[in-house]
Design an enzyme around this catalytic site. Structure first.
Site, mmCIF file in Angstrom:
data_model
loop_
_atom_site.group_PDB
_atom_site.id
_atom_site.type_symbol
_atom_site.label_atom_id
_atom_site.label_comp_id
_atom_site.label_asym_id
_atom_site.label_seq_id
_atom_site.Cartn_x
_atom_site.Cartn_y
_atom_site.Cartn_z
ATOM 1 N N SER A 40 -21.475 -7.211 9.962
ATOM 2 C CA SER A 40 -20.906 -6.944 8.646
ATOM 3 C C SER A 40 -19.473 -6.478 8.755
ATOM 4 O O SER A 40 -19.026 -6.003 9.800
ATOM 5 C CB SER A 40 -21.726 -5.877 7.941
ATOM 6 O OG SER A 40 -21.549 -4.659 8.636
ATOM 7 N N LYS A 41 -18.778 -6.613 7.648
ATOM 8 C CA LYS A 41 -17.369 -6.255 7.554
ATOM 9 C C LYS A 41 -17.119 -4.797 7.909
ATOM 10 O O LYS A 41 -16.064 -4.451 8.392
ATOM 11 C CB LYS A 41 -16.913 -6.494 6.115
ATOM 12 C CG LYS A 41 -16.028 -7.703 5.968
ATOM 13 C CD LYS A 41 -15.344 -7.692 4.630
ATOM 14 C CE LYS A 41 -16.086 -8.580 3.651
ATOM 15 N NZ LYS A 41 -15.506 -8.792 2.377
#
Ligand code: GLU
Length: 473
Positions: free
Chosen positions: A243-244
């Site tokens: 994930s970011k």
């Protein structure tokens, strides 16, 4: 049978590292089997649509050498096809109109959640009479079309995960056509995969829970199932889904930071697939040749940026010098003015420790001008300030006596300086440490011989003078 795979991205912003892996595996599989790799843009969810992202996506795929043989097809341009197929399902009794309002559905969901039931549509509209349906349609009432899931169980084969069985009670009567006239992902994906002749659906694991619905759609239409292969997740180092929040996830960001497409392809391809046990560096052609769907791992693979950096470094070192020079120029700032000849020399030396091209600027700068360093770092740990001064003085005389031809290559400089050390019975450290710091302005750098070679005689002498001035200040 002509093997056909597809990449079916939704234009929601950027190409995720996980989607790159999906793209690669579809591409490898198609190429290995002399088949077709198709590109389809799945843009039917208008709420998630990001302006400009289709163009960006196509550009990134091209940069990653992923050329498609067919497409890009765009789902929003194919609406009549989905509408027609939804009608076919209505006629077969495999789908039904639903007029429930969002408020009713919300209430239903809340009621089910309260009593800890799974949240599913309660088939309120399944029993509407044909007359009533016609009347409400004629009145222009907002509606959707839902898939009617039959009783029983659903079993399907996944090429990576094996046989999967699910009780139909767990499957919701999926909306197929939304009130805005757009199909949902589920209807569009099945209709397109069938009409486009897709033989193998290779995609991320997150879609596996949708397959039972898709199986019902295939069966309702009377179509053969394709082969399904769901790829394991790409994970953060803490094993959560990539994930970011834990770093860059967009391929575009890695390209912008100076990772080479070839290195990204190589690294990402190995997330979930080990072609051979003996090495890690593979060209695209080799990956195609060695790709085997049955060898794809079942468990998730951790995306390790350090490993990617290492691999990128390997690719930079294998690069043709002229190509490296031209790629590096994109990463220099406007005030870093350097000739091609000088840049070539710098990169010959610095590529040894370079991992990503965005580091080029930091590597080049010390050769263009010396930073203001502290005199104390000129003194080797086993030596004294006076000795450093004496050595630099000696070196200044020595370098001053070098003919220009000594600067033609690093080994000539090295030979001449080592001979000088030997002839004077000096210690390497006492001489080479202050020389290296004087030429680089830093405790960590290339060897003093490499530095002198890149800088040339005049600049070497001038930096020795700067160092001597610092020591006598
Ligand atoms: N449009 C889906 C996505 O954006 C693709 C799902 C599929 O490959 O079936 O990931």
């Amino acid at each position: 049978m002509n093997i056909k795979t597809r990449l079916a991205p939704s234009p929601t912003g950027y190409l995720h590292i996980g989607s790159l892996r999906t793209a690669l595996y579809n591409y490898f599989f198609a190429k290995k089997n002399h088949g077709t790799f198709l590109l389809r843009i799945e843009d039917t969810d208008r709420t998630r649509y990001v302006e400009g992202s289709v163009e960006a996506l196509l550009k990134t795929l091209k940069q990653m050498h992923l050329s498609w043989d067919e497409g890009p097809y765009v789902q929003s341009e194919r609406l009549p096809i989905y509408q027609e197929h939804a009608q076919m399902l209505l006629e077969k009794g495999s789908a039904y109109y639903c007029f429930c309002t969002p408020e009713r559905l919300k209430e239903l969901r809340e009621r089910q959640q309260q009593v800890k039931q799974s949240t599913k549509y309660d088939r309120h509209c399944l029993s509407l009479s044909t007359d009533e349906i016609q009347k409400r349609l004629a009145a222009g009432e907002s509606h959707v079309i839902r898939l009617k899931i039959p009783d029983g169980i659903t079993t399907f084969e996944d090429a990576i995960r094996g046989s999967i069985t699910i009780n139909n009670e767990e499957i919701d009567d999926q909306v197929l056509m939304k009130s805005d006239g757009f199909p949902t992902y589920h209807l569009a994906v099945v209709v397109d995969d069938h009409l486009m002749g897709i033989t193998h659906i290779i995609r991320a694991e997150e879609w596996i829970s949708s397959v039972p619905k898709h199986v019902h759609l295939y069966q309702s239409f009377g179509w053969d199932l394709p082969v399904f292969a769901h790829l394991p997740l790409v994970l953060n180092p803490d094993k959560s889904k990539l994930s970011k929040r834990q770093g860059d996830v967009a391929v575009e960001d890695y390209l912008a930071k100076g990772y080479l497409p070839e290195a990204l392809i190589n690294y990402v391809a190995l997330l979930g697939f080990n072609p051979t046990a003996d090495r890690e560096i593979y060209k695209m052609d080799e990956l195609i040749e060695l790709f085997d769907l049955s060898k794809v791992n079942k468990s998730g693979a951790v995306f390790d940026v350090q490993k990617l950096r290492w691999m990128n470094g390997q690719y930079l070192r294998a690069m043709d010098l002229d190509a490296l020079v031209s790629a590096s120029k994109n990463f220099l700032t406007n005030d870093e003015v350097v000739t091609d000849e000088m840049l070539k020399k710098i990169l010959t030396v610095e590529v040894e420790r370079l991992e990503v091209l965005s580091e080029v600027s930091d590597r080049v700068r010390p050769y263009l001008s010396i930073s203001d360093y502290d005199a104390s770092i000129l003194v080797w740990k086993k030596s004294t300030r006076e000795d450093a001064q004496a050595q630099l003085q000696g070196l200044s005389g020595l370098v001053g006596s070098f003919s220009p031809s000594v600067f033609e290559n690093v080994s000539l400089i090295e030979h001449a300086i080592k001979q000088y050390i030997e002839s004077k019975s000096l210690q390497n450290g006492n001489v080479l440490w202050p020389l290296r710091v004087a030429l680089s302005g830093s405790e960590q750098s290339a060897s003093p011989f490499q530095l002198a070679w890149v800088l040339g005689k005049d600049e070497t002498l001038s930096r020795l003078t700067i160092a001597l001035n610092k020591l006598s200040a």
